[in-house]
Design a protein around this motif. Structure first.
Motif, PDB file in Angstrom:
ATOM      1  N   THR A 233       0.876  -1.177   0.000  1.00  0.00           N
ATOM      2  CA  THR A 233       0.000   0.000   0.000  1.00  0.00           C
ATOM      3  C   THR A 233       0.906   1.218   0.000  1.00  0.00           C
ATOM      4  N   THR A 234       1.156   1.771  -1.161  1.00  0.00           N
ATOM      5  CA  THR A 234       2.196   2.787  -1.287  1.00  0.00           C
ATOM      6  C   THR A 234       1.617   4.200  -1.346  1.00  0.00           C
ATOM      7  N   SER A 235       2.428   5.143  -0.912  1.00  0.00           N
ATOM      8  CA  SER A 235       2.033   6.550  -0.891  1.00  0.00           C
ATOM      9  C   SER A 235       2.194   7.168  -2.278  1.00  0.00           C
ATOM     10  N   ASP A 236       1.684   8.399  -2.420  1.00  0.00           N
ATOM     11  CA  ASP A 236       1.841   9.121  -3.681  1.00  0.00           C
ATOM     12  C   ASP A 236       3.322   9.317  -4.015  1.00  0.00           C
ATOM     13  N   GLU A 237       4.127   9.623  -2.993  1.00  0.00           N
ATOM     14  CA  GLU A 237       5.565   9.822  -3.228  1.00  0.00           C
ATOM     15  C   GLU A 237       6.221   8.544  -3.735  1.00  0.00           C
ATOM     16  N   MET A 238       5.848   7.431  -3.125  1.00  0.00           N
ATOM     17  CA  MET A 238       6.436   6.158  -3.545  1.00  0.00           C
ATOM     18  C   MET A 238       5.984   5.802  -4.955  1.00  0.00           C
TER      19      MET A 238
END
Length: 553
Positions: free
Chosen positions: A157-162
């Motif tokens: 579950t990755t962030s926008d930055e990732m």
């Protein structure tokens, strides 16, 4: 803009009465030096997948001392950073016989600490704690250790930055999409998790110990043989697993090891033995090592045990060491169970067992998971087994309760310790856990011997959605116990060998917990960060709950 010589760290990892281990990631091949109290200690970097790491062993320190330190890379000071507004980073060695002070928690997402990040994921409890520590002139209340009980990084579950980083490397429409695919992506994710200035300062000053949970690799990691076979059919799972376990060894596990344990570790022995001018490249060796560790869990141990004054801390691997064969399902296999059995002993005032998954779930959920295991393994026939497996994966029904053989074996060990059959009974036996995204305290119902406690702190920063909070709350109260217990009995699950009840909770805030051995008993405390007005930069710390577990008289 030039690339900084120090990418991550320094992180203060294993510390005892006279030595400490400091971990760093550098931008290139380098000599890393730690300077403290007029002395120097150095190590060369080693490489994995074109990243560079060093672990510096600082020895000869005085017990109970607090020593400021600096770090140089190739002779140039990189820590403390010139512009830092935080106090000097220090190494505080243990005082022999002193009571333990420990902080713990789990589940922390790597999103920015701005207004948007706080709105979507809440205030980071660890960062709030770091800012409180930095604001205090004295160190009397600082913990001896912060124990991270899993999900420090979220590979699935990755962030926008990732996702921005991933999309610059590959097509997100191709598997595994927005999830992590390889070591380079894991390295970037750890950078997002550990580079915030406040958290970075805390990690440079307070020793840390860590253990993985599922999201470090993927949700429901090793939930069942069926789950594992589904993953193995994908084109990307093998690469994810090798990258996830390899990066875990580097970023988390290596620093858990004492100097003696490092000396016995096969990968570290390669590092220690290297004396050539060229930097040692461990890429192929580490990849092969973690492949074997996954295929043959008994070949390597991720669990560890530490003694602190009047307390013992045992931290259990509850993911790799699983046995998934339906006829011999176990959350910890025979090898790991035997290791735990040898260390579950009395003679300490407090016995602490760190396990990412709560050993004692709310009883309604415990019976539900026990029922689900029985039905998924065929207690109600083949059609219901398929339904049970779908429920297991959809609802994350894969805690200790869903591995009844392991639950009963550890319950027996715990009861024997509490009854004084494994040495003098401790005042308390406390399971420290996370994972479930809510916090609570439960206690086994006993009239004599040790008090047996389950303390959960989750999340540090990843709050549960409101509908799931309601579901979890219902299962935490007595109204859910009887229906789920009847289901479990109907599926042939025998009654648990112990009975327990909730004594505080649940609560759902982001939080960090602390454990202190005090004259009055074992003190447990949960704090959270609350933003000041509209400014996200400096949240204040407030207490959510406190419980003192007094010994039986």
């Amino acid at each position: 803009m030039t690339t900084p010589a120090l990418i991550l760290g320094p992180m203060l990892r294993y510390v005892d009465a006279d030595s400490a281990s400091l971990w760093v990631e550098t931008a290139a091949t380098a000599a890393v030096t730690v300077r403290a109290d007029g002395r120097v200690w150095s190590a060369r970097t080693f490489a994995v997948h074109a990243h560079h790491y060093a672990l510096v062993h600082v020895d000869g320190l005085a017990p109970g001392s607090t020593t400021p330190y600096a770090v140089d890379v190739d002779g140039v000071q990189v820590w403390p950073q010139a512009e830092s507004r935080f106090p000097a980073s220090v190494i505080t060695t243990l005082t022999p016989g002193a009571p333990l002070r420990l902080a713990f928690g789990s589940c922390r997402t790597s999103v920015p600490h701005d207004a948007t990040g706080n709105r979507t994921h809440g205030v980071d409890a660890l960062r709030s704690y770091a800012l409180q520590m930095a604001a205090r002139p004295g160190r009397f209340s600082w913990p001896d250790l912060v124990l991270f009980l899993g999900d420090q990084v979220y590979a699935d579950t990755t962030s926008d930055e990732m996702q921005e980083f991933i999309s610059a490397r590959r097509d997100l429409s191709e598997p595994p999409g927005e999830e992590l695919a390889d070591f380079e992506e894991y390295a970037h994710l750890y950078g997002l998790a550990w580079s915030d200035p406040a958290n970075r300062w805390l990690l440079s000053t307070v020793p840390t110990a860590m253990i993985f949970d599922d999201h470090d690799i993927r949700d429901d990691w090793n939930a069942s043989l069926s789950w594992k076979r589904q993953m193995e059919q994908t084109s990307w799972w093998h690469g994810r697993l090798v990258a996830g376990l390899g990066s875990y060894w580097l970023y988390q596990h290596l620093g858990n090891l004492s100097p003696a344990e490092r000396a016995a570790d096969e990968i570290w022995r390669m590092i220690a033995a290297h004396d050539g001018d060229a930097e040692l490249d461990l890429t192929d060796r580490l990849d092969a090592f973690v492949e074997r560790a996954d295929a043959e869990p008994a070949s390597y141990r991720w669990s560890y045990c530490r003694d602190y004054g009047d307390s013992r801390l045992i931290v259990i691997d509850s993911r790799v060491a699983r046995r998934l064969d339906p006829s011999h399902r176990a959350l910890v296999d025979d090898e790991e169970s035997g290791w735990l059995d040898q260390r579950m002993r009395g003679g300490f005032r407090h016995l602490l067992v760190g396990t990412s998954l709560p050993f004692l779930l709310p009883t309604g959920l415990h019976h539900l998971e026990a029922w689900n295991e029985a039905t998924a393994e065929g207690a109600w026939g083949t059609p219901m087994a398929a339904i049970g497996e779908k429920l297991r994966q959809a609802l994350d029904l894969e805690h200790w309760a869903a591995f009844q053989s392991s639950f009963r074996r550890v319950a027996q060990m715990t009861t024997e310790v509490a009854d004084g059959r494994r040495g003098p009974a401790p005042d308390t036996i406390t399971f420290l856990s996370g994972d479930v995204h809510y916090s609570y305290v439960a206690e086994v119902e006993r009239s004599s011997g040790s008090r047996i406690i389950q303390a959960v702190c989750s999340p540090i920063r990843n709050p549960l959605a409101l509908p799931l909070r309601s579901f979890s709350a219902v299962l935490s109260y007595a109204i859910a116990n009887r229906p789920s217990e009847l289901l479990a009995r109907a599926a042939g699950v025998p009654a648990p060998p112990i009975r327990w009840r909730g004594i505080r909770g649940p609560w759902f805030e982001n939080c960090l917990a602390s454990v202190s051995s005090t004259p009055a008993g074992l003190k447990l405390r949960w704090i959270t960060g609350v933003k000041r007005g509209e400014g996200p930069a400096r949240p204040r710390v407030t207490e959510i709950a406190a419980v003192t577990v007094e010994p039986r008289r």
